[in-house]
Design a protein around this motif. Sequence first.
Motif, mmCIF file in Angstrom:
data_model
loop_
_atom_site.group_PDB
_atom_site.id
_atom_site.type_symbol
_atom_site.label_atom_id
_atom_site.label_comp_id
_atom_site.label_asym_id
_atom_site.label_seq_id
_atom_site.Cartn_x
_atom_site.Cartn_y
_atom_site.Cartn_z
ATOM 1 N N HIS A 91 33.743 41.701 33.491
ATOM 2 C CA HIS A 91 34.402 42.973 33.824
ATOM 3 C C HIS A 91 35.824 42.660 34.285
ATOM 4 C CE1 HIS A 91 34.055 47.337 34.890
ATOM 5 N NE2 HIS A 91 35.064 47.023 35.671
ATOM 6 N N SER A 92 36.770 42.694 33.340
ATOM 7 C CA SER A 92 38.154 42.299 33.620
ATOM 8 C C SER A 92 39.126 43.406 33.242
ATOM 9 C CB SER A 92 38.506 41.041 32.817
ATOM 10 O OG SER A 92 39.903 40.837 32.792
ATOM 11 N N HIS A 93 40.180 43.550 34.037
ATOM 12 C CA HIS A 93 41.274 44.459 33.687
ATOM 13 C C HIS A 93 42.500 43.672 33.240
ATOM 14 C CE1 HIS A 93 39.153 48.075 34.850
ATOM 15 N NE2 HIS A 93 38.720 47.426 35.923
ATOM 16 N N GLY A 96 45.555 44.834 30.934
ATOM 17 C CA GLY A 96 46.695 45.622 31.391
ATOM 18 C C GLY A 96 48.018 44.877 31.366
ATOM 19 N N VAL A 117 37.297 42.750 28.345
ATOM 20 C CA VAL A 117 38.131 43.888 28.733
ATOM 21 C C VAL A 117 37.611 45.154 28.052
ATOM 22 C CG1 VAL A 117 40.115 42.363 29.109
ATOM 23 C CG2 VAL A 117 39.821 43.506 26.888
ATOM 24 N N ASP A 120 35.238 50.136 32.203
ATOM 25 C CA ASP A 120 35.460 51.382 32.961
ATOM 26 C C ASP A 120 35.821 52.559 32.053
ATOM 27 O OD1 ASP A 120 34.897 50.249 35.413
ATOM 28 O OD2 ASP A 120 36.992 49.902 35.968
ATOM 29 N N SER A 122 37.701 52.575 29.395
ATOM 30 C CA SER A 122 39.074 52.592 28.890
ATOM 31 C C SER A 122 39.364 51.344 28.048
ATOM 32 C CB SER A 122 40.009 52.637 30.096
ATOM 33 O OG SER A 122 41.334 52.482 29.703
ATOM 34 N N THR A 298 41.119 50.779 43.218
ATOM 35 C CA THR A 298 41.118 51.838 42.209
ATOM 36 C C THR A 298 42.441 52.592 42.299
ATOM 37 O OG1 THR A 298 39.772 53.637 41.284
ATOM 38 C CG2 THR A 298 40.022 53.609 43.675
ATOM 39 N N ASP A 416 36.636 42.150 38.119
ATOM 40 C CA ASP A 416 37.129 43.532 38.140
ATOM 41 C C ASP A 416 38.641 43.534 38.392
ATOM 42 O OD1 ASP A 416 37.082 46.257 37.939
ATOM 43 O OD2 ASP A 416 36.086 46.618 39.857
ATOM 44 N N GLY A 418 42.895 42.309 37.673
ATOM 45 C CA GLY A 418 43.915 42.176 36.650
ATOM 46 C C GLY A 418 44.321 40.715 36.509
#
Length: 544
Positions: A91-93, A96, A117, A120, A122, A298, A416, A418
């Motif tokens: 679970h990685s952002h 971005g 990625v 969530d 998106s 968030t 979770d 960036g």
Amino acid sequence: MSPTRRSFIATSGTTLLSLACAPAVIARRADHDLVIRGGTLFDGTGSDGRDMDLAITAGRIVAVAPHLPEHGREEIDARGLAVAPGFIDIHSHGDGTLEEDPRAESVIRQGITTIVVGVDGSSRATGAEDKSFPALFDALDRLHPGPNVASMVGLGTLRGAVIGEVDRPATAAELARMTEMVEHALTEGACGASSGLEYTPGAFASRDELIALCRPLATRRLPYATHMRNEDDRVLEAIDESIAVARGAGCPLQISHLKTQGPRNWKKLDQIFVLIEAAHAARTDITFDRYPYVAYATGLTNLFPVWSRDGGIDSFLARTVDPAAAPRIRQETLAKVELIGGWDDVQLSGVHAAEDRDAEGKRLGAYARALALDPYDVALELLRRSHGDVGMLGYAMSEENLERILAHPLGMVCTDGGAFAIDGPTRRGSPHPRGAGSFPRVLGRYVRERNVMSLATAIRKMTSMPAARVSLTDRGCLAPGMAADVVVFDPARVADRATFDAPFQYPVGINIVIVNGMIALRDGQRNAMGSGRAVRAEKGTKAA
Ligand SMILES: [Zn+2]
């Protein structure tokens, strides 16, 4: 003379010289690109560490055995160190910032070699012709990222593309169109479908809509990964809904960043485990993940009720000054803040508006007191000036629950977070330390210091479990034939250094990181660039 011919002659000259100096030089002929020697090897399956050497050629693991007689063109002395499969962040952002800084230094430095990625709800691709997954994967390959990148398809992104930002049910035609896009995405190599049910427009999806959109996951055994509709007062109902969606669609379920927010909900973890274990016993394929911190991160808009965000940021900002809606928005938001603990448990992590940069890293309560203003009004003003682009951390979770979630047999480790580098353009704001510290923090704090689980178990939760979850069939284990993603670390020293007050610090004790056979980190320092590539879920591709 052509360069080719010149190098041929040079090579033959070396060979002749070698023969003349035989046998010592011949014995040092390289059998492999790389041999890692003398380490304690954890294969990722949860088995205990064993003294093994490991050989890599052409980006693949080719041998794992004690005292390998063959030689590598390069040899790594791993005596006293652990050798494990490269970590997989389920679970990685990181998506971005990859375009700004593809090195993803904060990822590589943790020993993470693959990020998942598109979470969530998106994702950057939708499965539509003009935003296809092959195009996303090609773009990622051209970026030459540090880690490998796998992506889910985001159901919120699909809803936004087909229906827009509005709160209404999908028509039959829209539902058919979205289902077709999920089908396409999975056929093209997306590794699951994600939802973000506290975010708009993903939150506007009903349970039946989610079941329909998740049906294409079933035959491929790829997961529905959900940021649930609620993580505090209605967390049990949200767990029920998640299980109902997976059952209705017949697909595997991954509950993202499992948590119980707000002290009054901490006791619900027992009931959460009862629900999850009952579903597991009834053959629902259910697992979850969690990052090792008691604060979440968030958007600040997430403090405000979902109904107030219907239609997007401009509609939201208009409602906050509309006498017909404003009092109720204020009341529900204050209730949410009280649930977390208060305005001093809300920390501002990043603002878009340059004039508000001094707010970054500050607790919202303290910041408002310094300005002699009401914290709710300050929150709204920040959102207005940054057009909704304000990040927050919420100190809402229990340390004891965190340990139980990490240690649970169905739990995996995620960040979770960036991706950033402390020396690049992605160093900005005051982000959650999880983006730079999660995996070393589990190994240092929760394995070595707190003894919450064994080292072999923790490694399994970071490697073979997530690999199997998203069908990356040639990663997550150290065995001949697998892709050569490897991390060499010091179990006695590994630790996170990033904190909530000083997040831009890399961890210590991660010595060597190898991605696709390339040494990306050597002696804790950046080595080869561009070692990663886009990776496609195996079963999604096969089903094509
Ligand atoms: Zn989330």
